[in-house]
Every structure is written in C-alpha cells, then in structure tokens.
Design an enzyme around this catalytic site. Sequence first.
Site, PDB file in Angstrom:
ATOM      1  N   LYS A  23       0.717  -1.378   0.089  1.00 55.46           N
ATOM      2  CA  LYS A  23       0.149  -0.037   0.092  1.00 55.46           C
ATOM      3  C   LYS A  23       0.947   1.210  -0.040  1.00 55.46           C
ATOM      4  O   LYS A  23       0.691   2.023  -0.776  1.00 55.46           O
ATOM      5  CB  LYS A  23      -0.973   0.094   1.172  1.00 55.46           C
ATOM      6  CG  LYS A  23      -1.658   1.251   1.271  1.00 55.46           C
ATOM      7  CD  LYS A  23      -2.910   0.690   2.023  1.00 55.46           C
ATOM      8  CE  LYS A  23      -2.650   1.152   3.622  1.00 55.46           C
ATOM      9  NZ  LYS A  23      -2.336   2.345   4.268  1.00 55.46           N
ATOM     10  N   SER A  24       1.984   1.362   0.851  1.00 53.68           N
ATOM     11  CA  SER A  24       2.676   2.663   1.139  1.00 53.68           C
ATOM     12  C   SER A  24       3.318   2.574  -0.478  1.00 53.68           C
ATOM     13  O   SER A  24       3.227   3.883  -0.940  1.00 53.68           O
ATOM     14  CB  SER A  24       3.948   2.256   1.992  1.00 53.68           C
ATOM     15  OG  SER A  24       2.876   2.328   3.191  1.00 53.68           O
ATOM     16  N   GLY A  95      -4.786   8.480   5.354  1.00 52.46           N
ATOM     17  CA  GLY A  95      -3.689   9.436   5.993  1.00 52.46           C
ATOM     18  C   GLY A  95      -2.663   9.636   5.037  1.00 52.46           C
ATOM     19  O   GLY A  95      -2.186  10.679   5.037  1.00 52.46           O
ATOM     20  N   ARG A 123      -7.812  12.623  12.688  1.00 54.17           N
ATOM     21  CA  ARG A 123      -6.080  12.464  12.730  1.00 54.17           C
ATOM     22  C   ARG A 123      -5.523  13.978  12.617  1.00 54.17           C
ATOM     23  O   ARG A 123      -5.968  14.779  11.699  1.00 54.17           O
ATOM     24  CB  ARG A 123      -5.994  11.721  11.515  1.00 54.17           C
ATOM     25  CG  ARG A 123      -6.854  10.306  11.855  1.00 54.17           C
ATOM     26  CD  ARG A 123      -6.490   9.224  10.842  1.00 54.17           C
ATOM     27  NE  ARG A 123      -5.143   8.877  10.941  1.00 54.17           N
ATOM     28  CZ  ARG A 123      -4.587   7.927   9.982  1.00 54.17           C
ATOM     29  NH1 ARG A 123      -5.394   7.496   9.132  1.00 54.17           N
ATOM     30  NH2 ARG A 123      -3.259   7.280   9.901  1.00 54.17           N
ATOM     31  N   SER A 166       7.223  10.094  11.815  1.00 46.10           N
ATOM     32  CA  SER A 166       6.233   9.550  11.009  1.00 46.10           C
ATOM     33  C   SER A 166       6.807   9.678   9.417  1.00 46.10           C
ATOM     34  O   SER A 166       7.471  10.541   8.950  1.00 46.10           O
ATOM     35  CB  SER A 166       5.134  10.407  11.109  1.00 46.10           C
ATOM     36  OG  SER A 166       4.294  10.560   9.827  1.00 46.10           O
ATOM     37  N   GLN A 168       4.909   9.633   6.980  1.00 47.82           N
ATOM     38  CA  GLN A 168       4.031  10.411   6.083  1.00 47.82           C
ATOM     39  C   GLN A 168       4.785  12.013   6.155  1.00 47.82           C
ATOM     40  O   GLN A 168       4.395  12.604   5.207  1.00 47.82           O
ATOM     41  CB  GLN A 168       2.758  10.369   6.710  1.00 47.82           C
ATOM     42  CG  GLN A 168       2.181   8.996   6.361  1.00 47.82           C
ATOM     43  CD  GLN A 168       0.737   8.634   6.776  1.00 47.82           C
ATOM     44  OE1 GLN A 168       0.187   9.601   7.593  1.00 47.82           O
ATOM     45  NE2 GLN A 168      -0.025   7.548   6.661  1.00 47.82           N
ATOM     46  N   ASP A 314       2.255  -0.437  12.041  1.00 45.50           N
ATOM     47  CA  ASP A 314       1.022  -1.080  11.407  1.00 45.50           C
ATOM     48  C   ASP A 314       0.709  -2.722  11.814  1.00 45.50           C
ATOM     49  O   ASP A 314      -0.294  -3.195  11.644  1.00 45.50           O
ATOM     50  CB  ASP A 314       0.936  -1.312   9.689  1.00 45.50           C
ATOM     51  CG  ASP A 314       0.572   0.445   9.356  1.00 45.50           C
ATOM     52  OD1 ASP A 314       0.270   1.274  10.239  1.00 45.50           O
ATOM     53  OD2 ASP A 314       1.187   0.726   8.231  1.00 45.50           O
ATOM     54  N   LYS A 341      -4.253   6.698  14.503  1.00 45.94           N
ATOM     55  CA  LYS A 341      -4.238   5.872  13.402  1.00 45.94           C
ATOM     56  C   LYS A 341      -5.704   5.655  12.916  1.00 45.94           C
ATOM     57  O   LYS A 341      -6.676   6.645  13.334  1.00 45.94           O
ATOM     58  CB  LYS A 341      -3.584   4.443  13.651  1.00 45.94           C
ATOM     59  CG  LYS A 341      -2.149   4.362  13.780  1.00 45.94           C
ATOM     60  CD  LYS A 341      -1.525   4.930  12.494  1.00 45.94           C
ATOM     61  CE  LYS A 341      -0.236   5.239  12.532  1.00 45.94           C
ATOM     62  NZ  LYS A 341       0.452   5.818  11.470  1.00 45.94           N
ATOM     63  N   ARG A 345      -5.815   2.871  18.121  1.00 52.77           N
ATOM     64  CA  ARG A 345      -5.494   1.517  18.243  1.00 52.77           C
ATOM     65  C   ARG A 345      -5.293   0.771  19.628  1.00 52.77           C
ATOM     66  O   ARG A 345      -5.543  -0.354  19.716  1.00 52.77           O
ATOM     67  CB  ARG A 345      -4.441   0.976  17.205  1.00 52.77           C
ATOM     68  CG  ARG A 345      -5.034   1.047  15.830  1.00 52.77           C
ATOM     69  CD  ARG A 345      -3.888   0.656  14.648  1.00 52.77           C
ATOM     70  NE  ARG A 345      -4.702   0.689  13.436  1.00 52.77           N
ATOM     71  CZ  ARG A 345      -3.836   0.596  12.410  1.00 52.77           C
ATOM     72  NH1 ARG A 345      -2.503   1.006  12.273  1.00 52.77           N
ATOM     73  NH2 ARG A 345      -4.561   0.651  11.014  1.00 52.77           N
TER      74      ARG A 345
HETATM   75  C1  S3P Z   1       2.688   5.019   6.297  1.00 57.25           C
HETATM   76  C2  S3P Z   1       3.311   5.393   7.364  1.00 57.25           C
HETATM   77  C3  S3P Z   1       2.717   4.966   8.750  1.00 57.25           C
HETATM   78  C4  S3P Z   1       1.619   3.969   8.638  1.00 57.25           C
HETATM   79  C5  S3P Z   1       0.617   4.101   7.439  1.00 57.25           C
HETATM   80  C6  S3P Z   1       1.361   4.261   6.126  1.00 57.25           C
HETATM   81  C7  S3P Z   1       3.057   5.613   4.996  1.00 57.25           C
HETATM   82  O1  S3P Z   1       2.118   6.202   9.124  1.00 57.25           O
HETATM   83  O2  S3P Z   1       1.175   4.072   9.791  1.00 57.25           O
HETATM   84  O3  S3P Z   1      -0.177   3.025   7.429  1.00 57.25           O
HETATM   85  O4  S3P Z   1       2.737   5.069   3.701  1.00 57.25           O
HETATM   86  O5  S3P Z   1       4.195   6.484   4.950  1.00 57.25           O
HETATM   87  P1  S3P Z   1       3.057   7.230   9.932  1.00 57.25           P
HETATM   88  O6  S3P Z   1       4.030   7.738   8.932  1.00 57.25           O
HETATM   89  O7  S3P Z   1       2.253   8.572  10.080  1.00 57.25           O
HETATM   90  O8  S3P Z   1       3.510   6.716  11.228  1.00 57.25           O
END
Ligand code: S3P
Length: 429
Positions: A23-24, A95, A123, A166, A168, A314, A341, A345
């Site tokens: 997914k990422s 997110g 969030r 993070s 993200q 995750d 999340k 969680r």
């Molecule tokens: C993700 C980073 C993680 C993860 C999310 C996907 C990403 O979040 O929990 O499901 O794709 O960069 P954080 O970076 O906020 O921890």
Amino acid sequence: MSEYIVNKSKFVFVGEVNIPPDKSISHRAVFLSSFNKEMTKITNLLMSDDVKTTMYSLGAIGVMFAENNGKYFTRGTGVREYIQSPETIDCGNSGTTARLLTGLLAGQNFESVLDGDESLRKRPMDRVKTPLEEIGAEIDTTDGKFPVTIKSSKIKGGHIKLNSGSAQVKSAVIFAGLTGESELTIETEIKSRDHTEILLEYFTENIATEDNIIKITPDPIIKNDLIDIPNDPSSAAFFIVGSLLNQGSYIKLEKICLNPTRIKFIEILQKMGGNISYENISNISGEKVGDILVKHSDLKGIDICGEDIPLIIDEIPILSLAMSLAEGTSNILGATELRYKESDRINSIVSELSKLGADINQNNDDIKIKGKESLNGGICKSHFDHRIAMMLAIAATRCTNQVKILDSDCVSISFPNFFEIFEQFRKNI
Ligand code: S3P
C-alpha cells in the site's frame, strides 16, 4: 453495516498465499508518476480503497490514469503544472493521501481544500502543517485537523530538522521540497519507513541520502518510466501470525517487500520463537524483496520498547494477538502513535481482544498482555479500522466459540480479498 462471522472451525494455513501489492509503495508510485509529463507504466499496483483515493485526488488536479490488463498508465503534469481542483479534494479514509498531498500542494500557485471521512477528520494534521510552514507553506487547519486549506505559497530551500518518527510527515516535506525554490536538506532524528526516498532515487535524479540527511533538488528529472511494486509485508503479517498460531500450518508468501523499515515485526516474531525464513532475495524498483516461509511454532512473550514502535506501527494489532496466545507476559511500551491511526488502536486492540477473552490491559500508552492457551469468542467490532478487522479474523482461528466481527468490510482499505483468502484455510469440523 457489514459483519463477518467465523463459526468454530479448525484453520490450517498451508501452501502459497497471494499477498496484495504494498500500500505505501503504491501510493508513492502514483504520486511520483504525477511528476512525469510523459507516460509512466505501473505494474502490480494495489487497487484498494486507499490507493484509489490517491488516484482520484491527483485526478482532481489534472493527472490522468488508464488501465490495460491490470497495468496502469499515468500521464502526469510535472510538479509545477497541477491545476486547481474546482472542488474540495476528498481524501476519504487515507492518512497517506492526506499528508503527502498536503506536501505536494503546499508550494503551488493556487489554493486547495482537502477533507476526508469521519476517521480522517479525527487525525492530526498539525504534525504536517508545522514543518511545512517552517519552509514557507501556509496551511489553515480545523483545530489542527481536517478539513485543511492550503494557501498558494512558495517553498524555500535550506535545512529542516524533523523530530517525528512519521514517514508520512517526512514524505510531505520531501514532496514540498521538490516544488521549492532551491535545494532543501532534511535531517531526520527518528528512523521511519523510507519508500519515498527509495522510489524517488529510482525514478528521478533529485534526491541524495546519506545517513539521516536527505538532500532534495527541486523539479524532478525523470530517469525511469516503469515502476513495479512488491507485495505488502503488513498484509502478509496477518497470514504469518495465522500460520504461527495454528498447528500443521506451513506457508510461502512470494515477492514480499523486505525493506528493513518494514520487517521489524518478523524479527520480533522470530525472537518469540517463530519459525520464519526468507528465500529468493532480489530487488524491484529499488526495494529489497523475497519470499517468506512460515511454519507453525510455539511462541513466548516479549517486551517491545518505544523506539521500535515506528518500525512496527501497522503490525502492533496482529503482534498483540500473537502475544495474547504466547507463553508468558508481553509488554508494548510507549505506543502513543497508535492513538492517531485509522482508529485509536490502543483502545481498539485492548477492547476487542478483551471481548474475545484475552488477558490484555492498557496503562497510559503501554499495553500489557498475559498469554493464554486459547481465546473464547464473541461479538467484536473493527472500529472501521482494516487492521483491527483482519486481526480479529485471525484471532477467531484460535477461539473456542463463534466470532462475529462488525463493520468488517473496511478490509478493502488495504486488502480487498482478505476474507476470500482467509476462507481457503478453514477446515470445517
Ligand atoms: C505510512 C506510514 C505510517 C503507517 C501508514 C502508512 C506511509 O504512518 O502507519 O499506514 O505510507 O507512509 P506514519 O508515517 O504516520 O507513522
């Protein structure tokens, strides 16, 4: 309202299990392809709700997508020629879309408004707003959350230090840097997943990384037009734990992403006594991949401390289940990030596993679990969180009574055919 019922059954996980694409990396493949004014071909793209959200969101600012025989073709605009969306962009439940898109839109010459579903509106967006504003962005949030308005701004170069773990947030700053006026160096204090850096290095000439410093040069110069995506270790985690927990199980999972920032949960399961090994190691679009072999094993408890949390963020729901059925006591310490999340969680893991009979408690942001031989069963809910729904289904394989999971269809966020695959391993008794 959807529900999924697992009657008392025996489960034996045997053979090859097809795990969906990561997914990422799928989100990032789609984002990066938007930088290319020519065609980019993406193979093994995850077609889950979250990734579709990224495609719709980029579609709203002028990026075009087509599909042929399961391959995806993107015609991007380049980072300076997105067009203003005539409407609020809906980031749904995602997110990753919310944070990465905020970074990309921060340096545009038009204003954008982003919103999302009830869960996304809870969030935090301040963690993205603060570093982006430090490099020139102007972002209005709603009490630190969605909806957000991203004003037209210019991103400055220079140096920025990030103290969050993070991926993200880091990715949002990297994307903003690509739209900036001059070179940006990003210093990270805490290691987090690094797919943005790896794919950007494979796809463009605009990144250099050394230790914890990332150097971004604006205006991506594209050097590849094909992105292939490995399969998702976080989705694999459910069947890995399912196999470890059920007698007679022996599975193989192919072409899984083995990026070190993603497989810490496997190291933890191995330390708990799990028989897990790798073979056929190779590389796909810059990412390390390989096959994973898992055999049923007796597990023992373990303690996990705060610094490991970003690398298993995750997988904590499914690790909590493994601990609930391991010999002895386990502790997960300092899991504060889990509160932000798709659901809170810490609450959802503790409340739902308790309903099934696990001996699990929370104390501030720590979780304490005393392992048991088996769980009972009962009615539990997903909290509209895909990883909680899948964890509860795997829990049902070790319950002595029926398990009913309410709001189960959220698995489509990351693993649309999860229940079909799960059913293949049920042996009715
Ligand atoms: C993700 C980073 C993680 C993860 C999310 C996907 C990403 O979040 O929990 O499901 O794709 O960069 P954080 O970076 O906020 O921890």
